[in-house]
Design an enzyme around this catalytic site. Structure first.
Site, PDB file in Angstrom:
ATOM      1  N   ARG A   2       0.703  -1.219   0.143  1.00  0.00           N
ATOM      2  CA  ARG A   2      -0.196  -0.015   0.031  1.00  0.00           C
ATOM      3  C   ARG A   2       0.840   1.370   0.056  1.00  0.00           C
ATOM      4  NH1 ARG A   2      -0.289  -1.367   5.767  1.00  0.00           N
ATOM      5  NH2 ARG A   2      -0.036   0.562   6.916  1.00  0.00           N
ATOM      6  N   ASN A   3       2.272   1.080  -0.195  1.00  0.00           N
ATOM      7  CA  ASN A   3       3.223   2.165   0.062  1.00  0.00           C
ATOM      8  C   ASN A   3       3.929   2.412  -1.329  1.00  0.00           C
ATOM      9  OD1 ASN A   3       2.863   2.660   2.776  1.00  0.00           O
ATOM     10  ND2 ASN A   3       3.944   0.592   3.181  1.00  0.00           N
TER      11      ASN A   3
END
Length: 366
Positions: free
Chosen positions: A170-171
């Site tokens: 998610r980064n």
């Protein structure tokens, strides 16, 4: 004249779930879960037919809305003013959201974003079970990066990859991510980098930042015929070990043969142990239809002069403070404070790609 009493307005996340069910992202789940499957998933991490499945896929609403649908066989699902599917209703039932949250997330604390997402509004405690039909194709704005499982499997077949590793994030990419990805490329024909860009908590990276960062990394450093970037449009649950299993099942549906599970996969704060997801994956070994690559969390070791892990570096055991731990949380904090990660933490090309995009999610609207 349309019958508004037979319509349910969806949140953005619910609309994504409708489309994900329709495309087989959550297979073998083919609809919003009924009470029996929900209870089985919550208590045993299995559907009633015994298939491993760790996270509820449900359609929540309020009692006053659900009461309008009593006795109906189907309703219209509406998003942004347009009908996006017909839901064939199999059951309407209420639940104890806190009990479900405690079982799924291991906590009922509202400090946990997944608990807030599921149980933050106690009036949304009614579930509507059923199969969505006549689902419209979503227009996400992400063009070719928004791939369905069928499109991903077709791409993998076209490339001739027999083994494919899936990577969840998610980064924006940092050097620890890159280490894990390169490790997987040593053992698999291809790599599906598959960032999640659905609902995320405040302070997480925006979809635009994640996409820009990965485009920069892949175009500058990875062989084009071995790496594919696609986006997973689904809510982030932050459910730690349970979500690691869900992520593995999803990537199996996307055609992956292997799936990378690293340090504190899908974790948040201190709610889960560093390698709890590895232990849970072991419990389901041989049942998921995908091989779990249990990889240790990488860090930068000055003495080794490179990225290493606790399995390959002696210095972290002798002096834990001598290494630079690389984590998404630390990168977000550094960037939000106007800092610039050093090249051994994040590639300059990635940092350059982030200059003209909004970096962080500012709210938690569903």
């Amino acid at each position: 004249m349309t019958d508004d009493s037979a319509k349910l307005e969806l949140t953005f996340s619910q609309f994504l779930e409708v489309t994900n069910i329709a495309t087989g992202t959550y297979a073998p789940v083919a609809g919003f879960m009924g009470s029996a499957d929900l209870e089985s998933v919550v208590s045993d991490m299995r559907l009633t037919d015994g298939s491993p499945f760790p996270i509820p896929i449900v359609l929540q609403t309020k009692k006053e809305l659900a009461d309008r649908f009593a006795g109906r066989d189907s309703i219209e699902l509406v998003f942004a003013g347009k009908t996006v599917a017909q839901l064939s209703i199999s059951e309407i039932f209420d639940v104890n959201l806190i009990e479900i949250a405690r079982a799924v997330f291991g906590t009922d604390s509202f400090d946990h974003p997944g608990v807030r997402f599921m149980a933050g509004d106690p009036s949304r405690n009614v579930m509507i079970a059923g199969i969505p039909k006549q689902v419209v194709t979503r227009q996400s704005g992400f063009g070719p990066w928004d791939m369905t499982p069928a499109e991903s499997r077709a791409y993998i077949a076209e490339m001739g990859w027999r083994t494919v590793a899936g990577f969840q994030t998610r980064n924006v990419p940092h050097r620890a991510h890159e280490y894990l990805q390169r490790t997987a490329l040593e053992v698999c024909d291809g790599l599906l980098i598959h960032p999640l860009v659905g609902w995320k908590k405040k302070g997480d990276f925006t979809p635009e930042a994640v996409l820009a960062g990965y485009q920069a990394l892949i175009s500058n450093y990875y062989p084009a015929n071995r790496v594919k970037l696609a986006l997973l449009l689904a809510p982030m649950r932050y459910a730690g070990p349970r979500e690691a299993l869900l992520h593995a099942i999803i990537r199996r549906n996307y055609g992956c043969t292997h799936f990378i599970v690293g340090r504190d996969h899908a974790g948040v704060g201190d709610f889960y142990g560093k390698y709890d997801a590895h232990a849970l994956a072991d419990r389901f070994r041989g049942e998921l239809g995908i091989e779990i690559l249990k990889l240790a969390g990488p860090f930068y070791c000055p003495a080794c002069d490179g990225i290493a892990t606790e399995k390959t570096c002696k210095h972290v055991h002798e002096n834990p403070d001598s290494v630079d731990h690389i984590a998404g949380t630390a990168m977000r904090q550094m960037l939000s404070a106007g800092g610039k990660p050093q090249p051994h933490l994040m590639r300059q090309e990635v940092l350059d790609a982030l200059k003209n995009v909004d970096l962080f999610v500012t709210g938690e609207d569903q």
